[in-house]
Design a protein around this motif. Structure first.
Motif, PDB file in Angstrom:
ATOM      1  N   ARG A 288      -6.517  -4.675  -6.147  1.00  0.00           N
ATOM      2  CA  ARG A 288      -6.280  -3.222  -6.414  1.00  0.00           C
ATOM      3  C   ARG A 288      -5.005  -3.017  -7.528  1.00  0.00           C
ATOM      4  NH1 ARG A 288      -7.338   0.482  -1.287  1.00  0.00           N
ATOM      5  NH2 ARG A 288      -9.456  -0.357  -0.856  1.00  0.00           N
TER       6      ARG A 288
ATOM      7  N   ARG B  48       0.857  -1.141   0.013  1.00  0.00           N
ATOM      8  CA  ARG B  48      -0.088   0.084  -0.004  1.00  0.00           C
ATOM      9  C   ARG B  48       0.857   1.203   0.097  1.00  0.00           C
ATOM     10  NH1 ARG B  48      -4.443  -1.449   4.836  1.00  0.00           N
ATOM     11  NH2 ARG B  48      -5.359  -3.280   3.526  1.00  0.00           N
TER      12      ARG B  48
ATOM     13  N   ARG C 226      -3.987   8.573  -1.168  1.00  0.00           N
ATOM     14  CA  ARG C 226      -4.693   9.082  -0.028  1.00  0.00           C
ATOM     15  C   ARG C 226      -5.133  10.730  -0.232  1.00  0.00           C
ATOM     16  NH1 ARG C 226      -5.603   5.939   4.491  1.00  0.00           N
ATOM     17  NH2 ARG C 226      -7.327   7.238   4.975  1.00  0.00           N
TER      18      ARG C 226
END
Ligand code: ACO
Ligand code: LMR
Length: 264
Positions: free
Chosen positions: A138, A103, A145
């Protein structure tokens, strides 16, 4: 004939036995005479060859642009908390580095893998994205973000601009941009992020430098060299944050209770 005892390890990248150390057979003196930069060291020690100047400059740009992204990101946060717990510099650095993964900062290799496979297969962006969605995956290299369609990531812009000017081809970047165009129709924050941009551009770099065969490019992608760039770069910022906290004599960190939702 000569009887040779088996060696404990094999090394193909550097040698410290001669009068001066070498990286990939190149002496320190040659490196210094040639004004070598971090990109040259990475070229020799990771990719085992001398990269052309435009490539070493690109590698350096990646390192400079990814060195830090403020105190709020996962890595810096961990390092800051660790530093405030009174730990030594290496512990602070390592606690930040351990957050790098799929991530955060560690999506470069997967972005390169997925973009390469799809682009080489001539898969349209919509098909590519929807196929991953079906698998619940994903798209690596897509999403941020705080960055979005209307608040672009300057790092991505700068890397793209450099590549368009200096790279012989930007085929993989162009493909990644078609993916971004599609994902942006879904949500404004599904931009091509810095991991995705570096992943795509490294494919372009390795494929177009003319020194890497298709099999060698595939090996780089399969082994996963590229997250190392983010690790290397972000270490600079993490060390900065660790030292910053010590310089500021910050006390032990503890979350205020009202920052936590206590619930059953
Ligand atoms: N591909 C497809 N859909 C995505 C992606 C993606 N890469 N990222 C987010 N979405 C979707 C989610 O599925 C979610 O939809 P849903 O609620 O219907 O499931 C929606 O967008 C919002 O997801 P969030 O989790 O709120 O997005 P968030 O802003 O927290 O995620 C993150 C940001 C972690 C970067 C995410 O986009 C992601 O996982 N991207 C892929 C990994 C990646 O590239 N990481 C590197 C980021 S750059 C860096 O760290 C230097
Ligand atoms: C980073 O470089 O750390 C980021 O892109 C991640 C973030 O959330 O800002």
């Amino acid at each position: 004939g000569k009887v040779r005892a088996p060696t404990h390890i094999i090394c193909t990248i550097s040698d410290d036995r001669g009068e001066e150390p070498t990286y990939g057979g190149v002496t320190m003196s040659e490196l210094m005479e040639g004004d070598a930069n971090v990109g040259d060291a990475i070229g020799l020690l990771w990719f085992k060859r001398r990269l052309p100047r435009y490539a070493t400059k690109f590698v350096e740009m990646c390192v400079v642009l990814c060195a830090d992204h403020g105190p709020c990101v996962s890595g810096a946060h961990n390092t800051i908390v660790t530093s405030r717990a009174g730990k030594d510099l290496i512990s602070c650095l390592v606690s930040g580095l351990l957050t790098i993964g799929p991530r955060f900062g560690g999506a470069i290799d997967d972005a390169a893998r997925y973009f390469k496979q799809a682009c080489d297969a001539g898969q349209d962006a919509d098909e590519f994205v929807e196929a991953l969605k079906q698998k619940g995956v994903r798209v690596p290299g897509i999403g941020h973000r705080i960055k979005s369609k209307d608040n672009r990531d300057k790092r991505v812009e700068l890397l793209q601009r450099y590549a368009r000017k200096h790279f012989p081809s930007t085929r993989y970047l162009d493909y990644a941009i078609t993916v971004e165009e599609y994902t942006l129709q879904k949500a404004a924050n599904l931009v091509l992020n810095v991991d995705g941009c570096i992943g795509a551009l490294f494919l372009d770099l390795l494929s177009s430098v003319g020194m890497f065969s298709p099999a060698e490019v595939q090996e780089v992608v399969d082994i996963g060299y590229l997250n190392g760039l983010f690790v290397l770069a972000r270490s600079i910022g993490l060390i900065g944050h660790a030292l910053d906290q010590k310089r500021l004599q910050q006390p032990l960190f503890r979350y205020p209770w009202d920052e936590v939702l206590y619930t059953k």
